[in-house]
Design a protein around this motif. Sequence first.
Motif, PDB file in Angstrom:
ATOM      1  N   ASN A  49       0.815  -1.207   0.000  1.00  0.00           N
ATOM      2  CA  ASN A  49       0.000   0.000   0.000  1.00  0.00           C
ATOM      3  C   ASN A  49       0.854   1.265   0.000  1.00  0.00           C
ATOM      4  OD1 ASN A  49      -2.624   1.397   0.256  1.00  0.00           O
ATOM      5  ND2 ASN A  49      -1.800   2.010   2.252  1.00  0.00           N
ATOM      6  N   ILE A  50       1.968   1.213   0.696  1.00  0.00           N
ATOM      7  CA  ILE A  50       2.854   2.377   0.752  1.00  0.00           C
ATOM      8  C   ILE A  50       3.376   2.718  -0.629  1.00  0.00           C
ATOM      9  CG2 ILE A  50       5.044   3.239   1.657  1.00  0.00           C
ATOM     10  CD1 ILE A  50       4.539   1.407   4.093  1.00  0.00           C
ATOM     11  N   GLY A 103       0.621   5.399  -1.290  1.00  0.00           N
ATOM     12  CA  GLY A 103       1.203   6.395  -0.386  1.00  0.00           C
ATOM     13  C   GLY A 103       2.355   7.154  -1.007  1.00  0.00           C
ATOM     14  N   CYS A 104       3.259   6.437  -1.649  1.00  0.00           N
ATOM     15  CA  CYS A 104       4.418   7.068  -2.273  1.00  0.00           C
ATOM     16  C   CYS A 104       3.994   8.000  -3.407  1.00  0.00           C
ATOM     17  CB  CYS A 104       5.356   5.986  -2.793  1.00  0.00           C
ATOM     18  SG  CYS A 104       6.955   6.588  -3.353  1.00  0.00           S
ATOM     19  N   PRO A 127       9.798  12.446   1.659  1.00  0.00           N
ATOM     20  CA  PRO A 127      10.030  12.193   0.221  1.00  0.00           C
ATOM     21  C   PRO A 127      11.499  11.953  -0.113  1.00  0.00           C
ATOM     22  CG  PRO A 127       9.381  14.487   0.609  1.00  0.00           C
ATOM     23  CD  PRO A 127       9.106  13.728   1.867  1.00  0.00           C
ATOM     24  N   MET A 128      12.424  12.557   0.629  1.00  0.00           N
ATOM     25  CA  MET A 128      13.845  12.302   0.372  1.00  0.00           C
ATOM     26  C   MET A 128      14.219  10.878   0.760  1.00  0.00           C
ATOM     27  SD  MET A 128      15.880  15.788   1.381  1.00  0.00           S
ATOM     28  CE  MET A 128      17.463  15.049   0.961  1.00  0.00           C
ATOM     29  N   PHE A 129      13.667  10.389   1.855  1.00  0.00           N
ATOM     30  CA  PHE A 129      13.928   8.999   2.234  1.00  0.00           C
ATOM     31  C   PHE A 129      13.408   8.045   1.158  1.00  0.00           C
ATOM     32  CE2 PHE A 129      11.906   5.182   4.028  1.00  0.00           C
ATOM     33  CZ  PHE A 129      13.060   4.466   4.316  1.00  0.00           C
ATOM     34  N   CYS A 179       5.316   5.676   6.116  1.00  0.00           N
ATOM     35  CA  CYS A 179       6.460   5.036   5.460  1.00  0.00           C
ATOM     36  C   CYS A 179       7.420   4.436   6.471  1.00  0.00           C
ATOM     37  CB  CYS A 179       7.183   6.017   4.546  1.00  0.00           C
ATOM     38  SG  CYS A 179       8.235   7.196   5.398  1.00  0.00           S
ATOM     39  N   TYR A 180       7.156   4.605   7.762  1.00  0.00           N
ATOM     40  CA  TYR A 180       8.034   4.024   8.781  1.00  0.00           C
ATOM     41  C   TYR A 180       8.147   2.517   8.627  1.00  0.00           C
ATOM     42  CZ  TYR A 180       9.709   2.606  13.405  1.00  0.00           C
ATOM     43  OH  TYR A 180      10.414   2.048  14.438  1.00  0.00           O
TER      44      TYR A 180
END
Length: 394
Positions: A118-119, A123-124, A186-188, A240-241
């Motif tokens: 789902n991420i 989400g992304c 977003p950088m991660f 996103c963790y």
Amino acid sequence: MREQVSKRKTHTKSRKGCFQCKRRHTKCSETHPRCANCTRLEIECTWPASPSGFASHPGSVHTARNRSTLSPDQSFDSPGTPPTLREPELAIEDLRLLHHWSTKTYLSLYPNTTNKYNIWQTGCVEIGFQHPFLLHGILALAALHKAVETASLNPSLFMQAHSHLSSALSAFRNHFAHPTKDVAIPMFLMSTIFILYNLGSARVEEPENPVDAIVHCFRLVKGVRVVIEPFWHHISTSECYTLMEQKFSLEPSPGTQPVEKILRLNDLTERMLHEDPRDKNACIEAIAELHKTFLRIRSCTPEHDRHAVMFVWPADLPDRFLELLSLHNRVATIILANFAILLQQVQCSWWVQDWPRRIISATRVLLENEPELQEWLKWPSEQISVAENVNNQN
């Protein structure tokens, strides 16, 4: 004497600014279609409705920065007549890539790890709409995956992938130099995409030197940590963790037996690098972290993501060890060959495929005139061959 009346200070507050600046209580430059603040932060820029009843909003990834919502050739028959608008242009190729991402690519990134689907699928992408550099990264990886999946030599796919990646890199470098909490997540995500893209691109174009290529990817992995650490609390409370949770929480199960084949690499290090304490200590530290990673992998359950667990190792490597790898130091490359065993365990991911073989082959070439040292490649070669046979049978 007449009392002098002080002049009222001119009011400079923006009254027609975008919604993003209003929410942040900052002065908006009112530059359409994207104000200066939103351009600097690489975020979406939306506007209140204009007197004619039309609201400004960004267009496609390629055109939002260069085209206003109302086309320049619109005509007005009279002051009270609504404008005649040209049919909006759609970036069809970008939409195709986004469709490929949301239906196929996201499933291929971490097979059998459903908690991440789902991420990556939604989400992304949602974050990418707010931060276009991430959206460029998504489209670049989708184009690369499409080329690999279809075994296509279509140059347009490579051009799209390269174009989107270049756009993402340009903005990412600016944020990397001056990271803020607003762009930490977003950088991660973008850092992760860079790693997947760099490893996966070898499926299309074989790297000239696999050791140098993997070192480049390891430096990207360490860059993820640079992004994460200052904003750890902010990221750890986000959706996103789950992408990184297992990296930091999984510890070896009590009673897990040591991996003697990894620990004996210390003997090689002592014998080969005893005259240079700095190099010796860097390799000993790398071996200790590699052994810890082997134990973590052995402790993984089907619910754990082995990709995330194993990539803790390059993130924790000493800088000196990466320098030794870049110099093709014999001990460092033998240690790397043992890491290839872990990569073999996740070869079901398209972006990892063939990397264990590349690393072993490249290390053999480096040691071709030293048969004694080639003996240290026997165990990793056997482990990778056994795993390949099992995968082929399945």
